[in-house]
Design a protein around this motif. Structure first.
Motif: not given
Length: 414
Positions: A7-12, A402-403, A18-19, A41, A15
């Motif tokens: 996973t990463s912070e770009e994972d929808p 995001p997304g 977090r948002f 998260c 995201s």
């Protein structure tokens, strides 16, 4: 051995968590919001690693629900597109079904707040589901949302696909009843033409058979409603309600016997029987909201149909006058009304004062297929056009969500 899901912070999914969490805690200040967002998260990532998709949906919905009034519709659409896509991650049909219930249940909680957007989210969820029963549940939730949110016009077009839906969902009789009755109620509350609501109400009643025993009891009130709607409708002259077990049970019911007798009069008898019934039950008939003058007009047409079906192709003006209880100069007017309503094909022989009938609509179909969900009530619409008396009857708030969200499209409207 634990399977690690990269996973990463770009994972929808992360995201969105977090948002929404940062926005939910924004009023408390960054010193509170950031730790809370980080904690959620981490929890979300743990759900993803362990494949706990239902828990992930629950976590995402907790925050998303709080921000429904805080962000623009476009951002909300993106957020819930991501949340709905979680159902695609699980291979367990039971888990998928629970996620669908959780998401749809959350969406319909406040139907008057952005109902069109909420409905759009349910459309998207429906299209993502591969579990047939889950699609049925989401569809029913959508109908309730549309009705409560006063946006029924956005779902009415889907009703013509009911047969296709039934084949796809493969649901039992009990759920078919829920579907038909829900659609009928939606149409009634939306003030749609009575014939449309009655079409699905008849389908509902048609699912009951004599073998259903005590289950028939639950259909009594709806059977009475169907009778009243049929009698009231000025453009409906034919049905098979009388033969349905759900309706026939009313004949021996103390409370609803009058409704059954009224239907029997309209489908098998003539004006004089209706007038006798009204004279004896005028006060009791008022509970159905019927207008006596309208019932008399409809029964005159019904009586004319009966004459056309039993008088060997010819009806004398005198018999029409006596049966319809009208004056001599009104006979042709009523014949023209029947012609305009496309209830019969005929010609008027004024010289001999007879009507020559070549076709006449029967008030009751041939024997209905009891319990069949393919039952359809035939609706004959009145042609409002002009018809001359001597004519033949051939008448014709913050930040971007995001997304990468594509616009939602629903198979309901294809």
């Amino acid at each position: 051995m634990t399977t690690v899901v990269p996973t990463s912070e770009e994972d929808p999914f992360l995201s969105v968590v977090r948002f929404t969490s940062e926005l939910s805690w924004a009023d408390a200040g960054p010193e509170v919001a950031e730790p809370q967002a980080e904690r959620l998260c981490v929890e979300a990532q743990e759900c993803m690693v362990r494949g706990r998709w239902l828990d992930l949906v629950s976590l995402m919905l907790t925050s998303a629900d709080l921000i429904f009034s805080k962000v623009a519709n476009k951002d909300l659409e993106c957020i819930f597109t991501v949340i709905c896509n979680v159902v695609s991650q699980s291979q367990d049909p039971d888990e998928v079904l629970e996620m669908a219930k959780l998401i749809s249940g959350k969406i319909v909680q406040h139907p008057v707040d952005k109902p069109s957007l909420r409905l759009k989210i349910l459309f998207n969820l429906y299209n993502l589901l591969t579990v047939p029963y889950g699609r049925f549940l989401v569809y029913i939730e959508a109908l309730g949302l549309a009705s409560n949110g006063k946006v029924t016009e956005q779902v009415v077009s889907s009703f013509k696909k009911t047969d296709t839906f039934l084949k796809e969902w493969n649901i039992g009789i009990e759920y078919q009843r829920v579907l038909f009755l829900t659609i009928s109620n939606v149409l009634r509350e939306a003030k749609s033409p009575a014939k449309e609501s009655l079409h699905f109400l008849a389908k509902y009643l048609g699912t009951f058979s004599v073998e259903d025993g005590h289950v028939l009891e639950e259909a009594k009130e709806e059977a009475v409603r169907a009778i009243v709607e049929f009698v009231k409708a000025p453009d409906m002259f034919q049905c098979d309600l009388l033969e349905m077990p759900a309706v026939a049970q009313l004949e021996n019911d103390t409370k609803h016997n009058l409704a059954y007798q009224l239907l029997k009069i309209f489908l098998t008898q003539r004006l004089d029987e209706y007038l006798d019934c009204h004279a004896s039950n005028a006060e009791n008939l008022k509970i159905y909201g019927l207008v006596h003058e309208d019932c008399v007009s409809k029964m005159r047409l019904m009586s004319l149909l009966d004459l056309g079906s039993v008088e060997s192709g010819q009806i004398s003006y005198g018999l029409i006058r006596d049966t319809l209880q009208v004056n001599d100069d009104e006979v042709e007017t009523w014949i023209v009304k029947a012609i305009s309503a496309k209830l019969m094909d005929c010609k008027m022989d004024e010289m001999n004062e007879v009507v020559i009938v070549s076709r006449c609509t029967t008030r009751v179909f041939g024997k209905a297929s009891m319990g069949s969900t393919s039952f359809e009530i035939s609706l004959l619409e009145v042609n409002r056009g002009e018809c001359h008396q001597h004519h033949s009857c051939q008448q014709d708030n913050r930040g971007s969500a995001p997304g990468n969200c594509e616009s939602m499209k629903s198979v309901w409207f294809d």
